[in-house]
Write an enzyme that holds these catalytic residues in place. Sequence first.
Site, PDB file in Angstrom:
ATOM      1  N   SER A 135       0.834  -1.207   0.000  1.00  0.00           N
ATOM      2  CA  SER A 135       0.000   0.000   0.000  1.00  0.00           C
ATOM      3  C   SER A 135       0.866   1.253   0.000  1.00  0.00           C
ATOM      4  O   SER A 135       2.066   1.180   0.301  1.00  0.00           O
ATOM      5  CB  SER A 135      -0.866  -0.016   1.276  1.00  0.00           C
ATOM      6  N   TYR A 151      -3.478  -0.088  10.009  1.00  0.00           N
ATOM      7  CA  TYR A 151      -3.317  -0.472   8.600  1.00  0.00           C
ATOM      8  C   TYR A 151      -1.904  -0.140   8.124  1.00  0.00           C
ATOM      9  O   TYR A 151      -1.239  -0.956   7.487  1.00  0.00           O
ATOM     10  CB  TYR A 151      -4.344   0.298   7.775  1.00  0.00           C
TER      11      TYR A 151
HETATM   12  P1  NAP Z   1     -11.939  -4.881  -0.508  1.00  0.00           P
HETATM   13  O1  NAP Z   1     -12.759  -4.332  -1.620  1.00  0.00           O
HETATM   14  O2  NAP Z   1     -12.296  -4.586   0.891  1.00  0.00           O
HETATM   15  O3  NAP Z   1     -11.809  -6.488  -0.693  1.00  0.00           O
HETATM   16  C1  NAP Z   1     -11.047  -7.184   0.251  1.00  0.00           C
HETATM   17  C2  NAP Z   1     -11.280  -8.651   0.024  1.00  0.00           C
HETATM   18  O4  NAP Z   1     -10.605  -9.383   1.060  1.00  0.00           O
HETATM   19  C3  NAP Z   1     -12.767  -9.005   0.128  1.00  0.00           C
HETATM   20  O5  NAP Z   1     -13.081 -10.027  -0.802  1.00  0.00           O
HETATM   21  C4  NAP Z   1     -12.858  -9.542   1.554  1.00  0.00           C
HETATM   22  O6  NAP Z   1     -13.890 -10.459   1.746  1.00  0.00           O
HETATM   23  C5  NAP Z   1     -11.533 -10.283   1.659  1.00  0.00           C
HETATM   24  N1  NAP Z   1     -11.197 -10.564   3.061  1.00  0.00           N
HETATM   25  C6  NAP Z   1     -11.142  -9.686   4.085  1.00  0.00           C
HETATM   26  N2  NAP Z   1     -10.814 -10.329   5.217  1.00  0.00           N
HETATM   27  C7  NAP Z   1     -10.674 -11.648   4.909  1.00  0.00           C
HETATM   28  C8  NAP Z   1     -10.351 -12.825   5.643  1.00  0.00           C
HETATM   29  N3  NAP Z   1     -10.103 -12.784   6.950  1.00  0.00           N
HETATM   30  N4  NAP Z   1     -10.299 -14.003   4.989  1.00  0.00           N
HETATM   31  C9  NAP Z   1     -10.573 -14.066   3.659  1.00  0.00           C
HETATM   32  N5  NAP Z   1     -10.885 -12.994   2.887  1.00  0.00           N
HETATM   33  C10 NAP Z   1     -10.924 -11.803   3.525  1.00  0.00           C
HETATM   34  O7  NAP Z   1     -10.441  -4.413  -0.691  1.00  0.00           O
HETATM   35  P2  NAP Z   1      -9.649  -3.912  -1.972  1.00  0.00           P
HETATM   36  O8  NAP Z   1      -9.731  -2.440  -2.067  1.00  0.00           O
HETATM   37  O9  NAP Z   1      -9.984  -4.778  -3.147  1.00  0.00           O
HETATM   38  O10 NAP Z   1      -8.175  -4.243  -1.459  1.00  0.00           O
HETATM   39  C11 NAP Z   1      -7.586  -5.504  -1.683  1.00  0.00           C
HETATM   40  C12 NAP Z   1      -6.191  -5.409  -1.101  1.00  0.00           C
HETATM   41  O11 NAP Z   1      -5.525  -4.260  -1.640  1.00  0.00           O
HETATM   42  C13 NAP Z   1      -6.177  -5.213   0.415  1.00  0.00           C
HETATM   43  O12 NAP Z   1      -5.070  -5.899   0.965  1.00  0.00           O
HETATM   44  C14 NAP Z   1      -5.980  -3.701   0.566  1.00  0.00           C
HETATM   45  O13 NAP Z   1      -5.372  -3.376   1.807  1.00  0.00           O
HETATM   46  C15 NAP Z   1      -5.066  -3.418  -0.571  1.00  0.00           C
HETATM   47  N6  NAP Z   1      -5.041  -2.049  -1.077  1.00  0.00           N
HETATM   48  C16 NAP Z   1      -6.190  -1.430  -1.456  1.00  0.00           C
HETATM   49  C17 NAP Z   1      -6.096  -0.138  -1.999  1.00  0.00           C
HETATM   50  C18 NAP Z   1      -7.296   0.622  -2.463  1.00  0.00           C
HETATM   51  O14 NAP Z   1      -7.151   1.853  -2.692  1.00  0.00           O
HETATM   52  N7  NAP Z   1      -8.439   0.015  -2.625  1.00  0.00           N
HETATM   53  C19 NAP Z   1      -4.844   0.476  -2.135  1.00  0.00           C
HETATM   54  C20 NAP Z   1      -3.708  -0.203  -1.678  1.00  0.00           C
HETATM   55  C21 NAP Z   1      -3.823  -1.473  -1.163  1.00  0.00           C
HETATM   56  P3  NAP Z   1     -15.239  -9.962   2.497  1.00  0.00           P
HETATM   57  O15 NAP Z   1     -16.025  -9.248   1.461  1.00  0.00           O
HETATM   58  O16 NAP Z   1     -15.870 -11.237   2.959  1.00  0.00           O
HETATM   59  O17 NAP Z   1     -14.834  -9.069   3.636  1.00  0.00           O
HETATM   60  C1  GCO Z   2      -6.941   5.228   3.271  1.00  0.00           C
HETATM   61  C2  GCO Z   2      -7.057   4.309   2.081  1.00  0.00           C
HETATM   62  C3  GCO Z   2      -5.686   3.787   1.701  1.00  0.00           C
HETATM   63  C4  GCO Z   2      -5.813   2.815   0.559  1.00  0.00           C
HETATM   64  C5  GCO Z   2      -4.493   2.287   0.148  1.00  0.00           C
HETATM   65  C6  GCO Z   2      -3.573   3.349  -0.352  1.00  0.00           C
HETATM   66  O1  GCO Z   2      -7.846   5.224   4.109  1.00  0.00           O
HETATM   67  O2  GCO Z   2      -5.935   5.956   3.316  1.00  0.00           O
HETATM   68  O3  GCO Z   2      -7.936   3.245   2.356  1.00  0.00           O
HETATM   69  O4  GCO Z   2      -5.075   3.189   2.798  1.00  0.00           O
HETATM   70  O5  GCO Z   2      -6.601   1.732   0.905  1.00  0.00           O
HETATM   71  O6  GCO Z   2      -3.912   1.481   1.108  1.00  0.00           O
HETATM   72  O7  GCO Z   2      -2.457   2.690  -0.936  1.00  0.00           O
END
Ligand code: NAP
Ligand code: GCO
Length: 263
Positions: free
Chosen positions: A144, A157
Amino acid sequence: MNKFDLTGKVALVTGGSYGIGFAIASGLAEAGATIVFNDLRQDLVDKGLAAYAEKGIRAHGYVCNVCDEEAVQAMVAKIKEDVGVIDILVNNAGIIKRIPMLEMSAADFRQVIDVDLNAPFIVAKACIPGMIEKGHGKIINICSMMSELGRETVSAYAAAKGGLKMLTKNICSEYGMYNIQCNGIGPGYIETPQTAPLRERQADGSRHPFDQFIISKTPAERWGKPEDLAGPAVFLASEASDFVNGHILYVDGGILAYIGKQP
Ligand code: NAP
Ligand code: GCO
């Protein structure tokens, strides 16, 4: 020889029912990989299977909480039986809790660390023996911006994602000799359910202040789309990156390079 071809490879994407995991899995499938994913509940796995099928991807779905080591070991064994040994692991499953630190309970802090840091350790530990046996493996941890930066309300986080960056480097160090490459992808701000609260339109129809803030901090002047992560993931999952190890590839539209637009 197409070094980006993933034909014959089994890829496990944790939390791959939707969002970033789904987009990455779709990209890996397009490159030829067989997709396996898990989610917490059967209805979400079913929803994911339907979504993959709609894209012509015959995925394999499993109900498994990535924090439960026994359940993860059992899932990896079942995947070996049903599909084959996992060649590519994407540790994508994750949660966030946006709470000011002084208001955050230790239980909430622990839960975020459990899913975002302990679970990638658990799943990698379950997959690495099979990769050693096969003589190759690819692990991609979804880090992230918060692997590098802090901000208000995301202490747990950021601690988890900072730790995940170092876990990535440690797996590289400990298992590189077995031809296992462990890298990270650091997405910028991506349009998924996880960031939906940060993009909600205001009552007067204007953009959320945080939405405007991210636009001003991103040279690309846009939020990322989950699909923006698919190509980088194919690269890190393929032979094209066999000498890339312990690297965090930031896919952020330039956020980390930019001081931000003058207000
Ligand atoms: P999201 O929409 O919240 O999806 C997360 C997925 O992980 C969902 O399918 C969720 O299932 C599953 N999950 C959560 N806890 C779990 C557990 N204990 N066991 C199995 N599955 C679990 O998140 P996203 O935005 O796609 O993010 C995916 C990854 O990218 C995460 O690691 C997040 O930190 C990272 N990330 C996101 C962003 C962003 O801007 N979106 C940026 C940087 C990094 P449920 O629906 O059942 O909860
Ligand atoms: C926040 C956001 C971010 C993104 C991502 C950025 O609240 O700042 O959720 O943390 O999820 O991790 O890279």
